[in-house]
Design a protein around this motif. Structure first.
Motif, PDB file in Angstrom:
ATOM      1  N   ARG A 155       0.830  -1.213   0.000  1.00 18.25           N
ATOM      2  CA  ARG A 155       0.000   0.000   0.000  1.00 18.25           C
ATOM      3  C   ARG A 155       0.859   1.256   0.000  1.00 18.25           C
ATOM      4  O   ARG A 155       0.559   2.230  -0.699  1.00 18.25           O
ATOM      5  N   LYS A 156       1.939   1.233   0.763  1.00 17.12           N
ATOM      6  CA  LYS A 156       2.839   2.387   0.809  1.00 17.12           C
ATOM      7  C   LYS A 156       3.564   2.547  -0.535  1.00 17.12           C
ATOM      8  O   LYS A 156       3.750   3.668  -1.010  1.00 17.12           O
ATOM      9  N   THR A 157       3.941   1.436  -1.143  1.00 15.52           N
ATOM     10  CA  THR A 157       4.626   1.480  -2.440  1.00 15.52           C
ATOM     11  C   THR A 157       3.719   2.036  -3.525  1.00 15.52           C
ATOM     12  O   THR A 157       4.133   2.866  -4.326  1.00 15.52           O
ATOM     13  N   LEU A 158       2.467   1.571  -3.552  1.00 17.78           N
ATOM     14  CA  LEU A 158       1.547   1.989  -4.603  1.00 17.78           C
ATOM     15  C   LEU A 158       1.014   3.397  -4.405  1.00 17.78           C
ATOM     16  O   LEU A 158       0.864   4.146  -5.363  1.00 17.78           O
ATOM     17  N   GLY A 159       0.685   3.760  -3.189  1.00 21.60           N
ATOM     18  CA  GLY A 159       0.050   5.051  -2.945  1.00 21.60           C
ATOM     19  C   GLY A 159      -1.393   5.030  -3.413  1.00 21.60           C
ATOM     20  O   GLY A 159      -1.892   4.027  -3.931  1.00 21.60           O
ATOM     21  N   ARG A 160      -2.080   6.141  -3.257  1.00 20.17           N
ATOM     22  CA  ARG A 160      -3.495   6.205  -3.641  1.00 20.17           C
ATOM     23  C   ARG A 160      -3.699   6.031  -5.132  1.00 20.17           C
ATOM     24  O   ARG A 160      -4.585   5.313  -5.577  1.00 20.17           O
ATOM     25  N   ARG A 161      -2.881   6.704  -5.916  1.00 20.85           N
ATOM     26  CA  ARG A 161      -3.037   6.627  -7.367  1.00 20.85           C
ATOM     27  C   ARG A 161      -2.730   5.220  -7.869  1.00 20.85           C
ATOM     28  O   ARG A 161      -3.407   4.703  -8.742  1.00 20.85           O
ATOM     29  N   GLY A 162      -1.698   4.610  -7.315  1.00 21.97           N
ATOM     30  CA  GLY A 162      -1.328   3.268  -7.730  1.00 21.97           C
ATOM     31  C   GLY A 162      -2.391   2.241  -7.383  1.00 21.97           C
ATOM     32  O   GLY A 162      -2.680   1.338  -8.170  1.00 21.97           O
ATOM     33  N   ILE A 163      -2.983   2.372  -6.203  1.00 20.47           N
ATOM     34  CA  ILE A 163      -4.052   1.459  -5.809  1.00 20.47           C
ATOM     35  C   ILE A 163      -5.224   1.588  -6.770  1.00 20.47           C
ATOM     36  O   ILE A 163      -5.806   0.594  -7.213  1.00 20.47           O
ATOM     37  N   PHE A 164      -5.577   2.827  -7.123  1.00 24.27           N
ATOM     38  CA  PHE A 164      -6.662   3.055  -8.074  1.00 24.27           C
ATOM     39  C   PHE A 164      -6.342   2.401  -9.414  1.00 24.27           C
ATOM     40  O   PHE A 164      -7.182   1.712 -10.002  1.00 24.27           O
ATOM     41  N   LEU A 165      -5.121   2.598  -9.908  1.00 26.62           N
ATOM     42  CA  LEU A 165      -4.739   2.015 -11.195  1.00 26.62           C
ATOM     43  C   LEU A 165      -4.737   0.488 -11.138  1.00 26.62           C
ATOM     44  O   LEU A 165      -5.151  -0.168 -12.099  1.00 26.62           O
ATOM     45  N   LEU A 166      -4.291  -0.067 -10.030  1.00 25.74           N
ATOM     46  CA  LEU A 166      -4.263  -1.522  -9.906  1.00 25.74           C
ATOM     47  C   LEU A 166      -5.682  -2.093  -9.914  1.00 25.74           C
ATOM     48  O   LEU A 166      -5.967  -3.063 -10.635  1.00 25.74           O
ATOM     49  N   ILE A 167      -6.578  -1.485  -9.151  1.00 26.29           N
ATOM     50  CA  ILE A 167      -7.973  -1.947  -9.131  1.00 26.29           C
ATOM     51  C   ILE A 167      -8.599  -1.800 -10.515  1.00 26.29           C
ATOM     52  O   ILE A 167      -9.263  -2.715 -11.014  1.00 26.29           O
ATOM     53  N   LEU A 168      -8.385  -0.661 -11.141  1.00 25.43           N
ATOM     54  CA  LEU A 168      -8.942  -0.410 -12.472  1.00 25.43           C
ATOM     55  C   LEU A 168      -8.381  -1.388 -13.496  1.00 25.43           C
ATOM     56  O   LEU A 168      -9.121  -1.929 -14.322  1.00 25.43           O
ATOM     57  N   GLY A 169      -7.084  -1.632 -13.441  1.00 26.36           N
ATOM     58  CA  GLY A 169      -6.454  -2.545 -14.384  1.00 26.36           C
ATOM     59  C   GLY A 169      -6.937  -3.974 -14.236  1.00 26.36           C
ATOM     60  O   GLY A 169      -7.220  -4.656 -15.236  1.00 26.36           O
ATOM     61  N   VAL A 170      -7.070  -4.437 -13.002  1.00 32.25           N
ATOM     62  CA  VAL A 170      -7.571  -5.790 -12.768  1.00 32.25           C
ATOM     63  C   VAL A 170      -9.017  -5.894 -13.268  1.00 32.25           C
ATOM     64  O   VAL A 170      -9.400  -6.879 -13.906  1.00 32.25           O
ATOM     65  N   GLY A 171      -9.814  -4.870 -13.005  1.00 32.51           N
ATOM     66  CA  GLY A 171     -11.203  -4.868 -13.455  1.00 32.51           C
ATOM     67  C   GLY A 171     -11.327  -4.910 -14.967  1.00 32.51           C
ATOM     68  O   GLY A 171     -12.125  -5.678 -15.518  1.00 32.51           O
ATOM     69  N   LYS A 172     -10.542  -4.097 -15.653  1.00 32.18           N
ATOM     70  CA  LYS A 172     -10.598  -4.075 -17.118  1.00 32.18           C
ATOM     71  C   LYS A 172     -10.123  -5.405 -17.698  1.00 32.18           C
ATOM     72  O   LYS A 172     -10.698  -5.903 -18.668  1.00 32.18           O
ATOM     73  N   THR A 173      -9.095  -5.983 -17.110  1.00 26.21           N
ATOM     74  CA  THR A 173      -8.605  -7.273 -17.581  1.00 26.21           C
ATOM     75  C   THR A 173      -9.670  -8.348 -17.402  1.00 26.21           C
ATOM     76  O   THR A 173      -9.929  -9.144 -18.316  1.00 26.21           O
ATOM     77  N   CYS A 174     -10.304  -8.375 -16.242  1.00 26.13           N
ATOM     78  CA  CYS A 174     -11.370  -9.358 -15.991  1.00 26.13           C
ATOM     79  C   CYS A 174     -12.543  -9.155 -16.951  1.00 26.13           C
ATOM     80  O   CYS A 174     -13.127 -10.131 -17.434  1.00 26.13           O
ATOM     81  N   TRP A 175     -12.886  -7.911 -17.216  1.00 26.72           N
ATOM     82  CA  TRP A 175     -13.983  -7.616 -18.142  1.00 26.72           C
ATOM     83  C   TRP A 175     -13.656  -8.156 -19.530  1.00 26.72           C
ATOM     84  O   TRP A 175     -14.496  -8.749 -20.190  1.00 26.72           O
ATOM     85  N   GLY A 176     -12.418  -7.960 -19.973  1.00 26.02           N
ATOM     86  CA  GLY A 176     -12.000  -8.479 -21.266  1.00 26.02           C
ATOM     87  C   GLY A 176     -11.996  -9.997 -21.312  1.00 26.02           C
ATOM     88  O   GLY A 176     -12.436 -10.595 -22.295  1.00 26.02           O
ATOM     89  N   VAL A 177     -11.532 -10.624 -20.243  1.00 26.30           N
ATOM     90  CA  VAL A 177     -11.530 -12.088 -20.183  1.00 26.30           C
ATOM     91  C   VAL A 177     -12.963 -12.616 -20.237  1.00 26.30           C
ATOM     92  O   VAL A 177     -13.229 -13.653 -20.859  1.00 26.30           O
ATOM     93  N   SER A 178     -13.896 -11.895 -19.633  1.00 23.19           N
ATOM     94  CA  SER A 178     -15.294 -12.343 -19.664  1.00 23.19           C
ATOM     95  C   SER A 178     -15.833 -12.367 -21.093  1.00 23.19           C
ATOM     96  O   SER A 178     -16.661 -13.208 -21.431  1.00 23.19           O
TER      97      SER A 178
END
Length: 147
Positions: free
Chosen positions: A10-33
């Protein structure tokens, strides 16, 4: 042990990184679906006239991986993740608006506005939020000798 790893991540990613990670995982899952169980293509005729929905799924997957990967970059260098995150919902919004204009899918205007607000708008807003705009939480007073 696990809590320490989570705090460090969490400290490494920061707020922006956490947002990007969640968004990226979501978009990847949506594409896999789209690959696993392709949905109906009503309103997406503009896209499916070029190639199948399974091919368009890779747009979501690739952009999702780029977005998630950029979460680990420093602030200022993570812009590429935000740009990649904007591509799929923008393409989908354009396709749905085209379907409305052509007359193929009257509901497409509402879907396009949904993509533009809940996806594109939120991503653009998050891209402008600085990493440390909120002051840190106050620390409790330390016990010590009164002067």
């Amino acid at each position: 042990m696990r809590c320490r790893a989570v705090r460090r991540l969490r400290k490494t990613l920061g707020r922006r990184g956490i947002f990007l990670l969640i968004l990226g995982v979501g978009k990847t899952c949506w594409g896999v679906s789209f690959l696993v169980n392709p949905p109906g293509t009503q309103g997406l005729e503009l896209l499916t006239s070029v190639c199948s929905i399974r091919h368009w799924a890779w747009l979501w997957i690739v952009c999702g991986v780029i977005t998630a990967t950029s979460a680990f970059l420093r602030v200022g260098r993570d812009w590429f993740g935000y740009a990649a995150a904007l591509v799929p919902p923008t393409v989908w919004a354009i396709a749905y608006m085209a379907a409305v204009i052509v007359g193929n899918y009257s509901r497409g205007g509402f879907v396009a506005v949904w993509y533009l607000t809940s996806h594109v708008g939120v991503i653009m807003w998050a891209a402008t939020v600085p990493e440390y705009s909120v002051p840190p939480a106050p620390r409790p007073a330390r016990r010590g000798k009164a002067a």
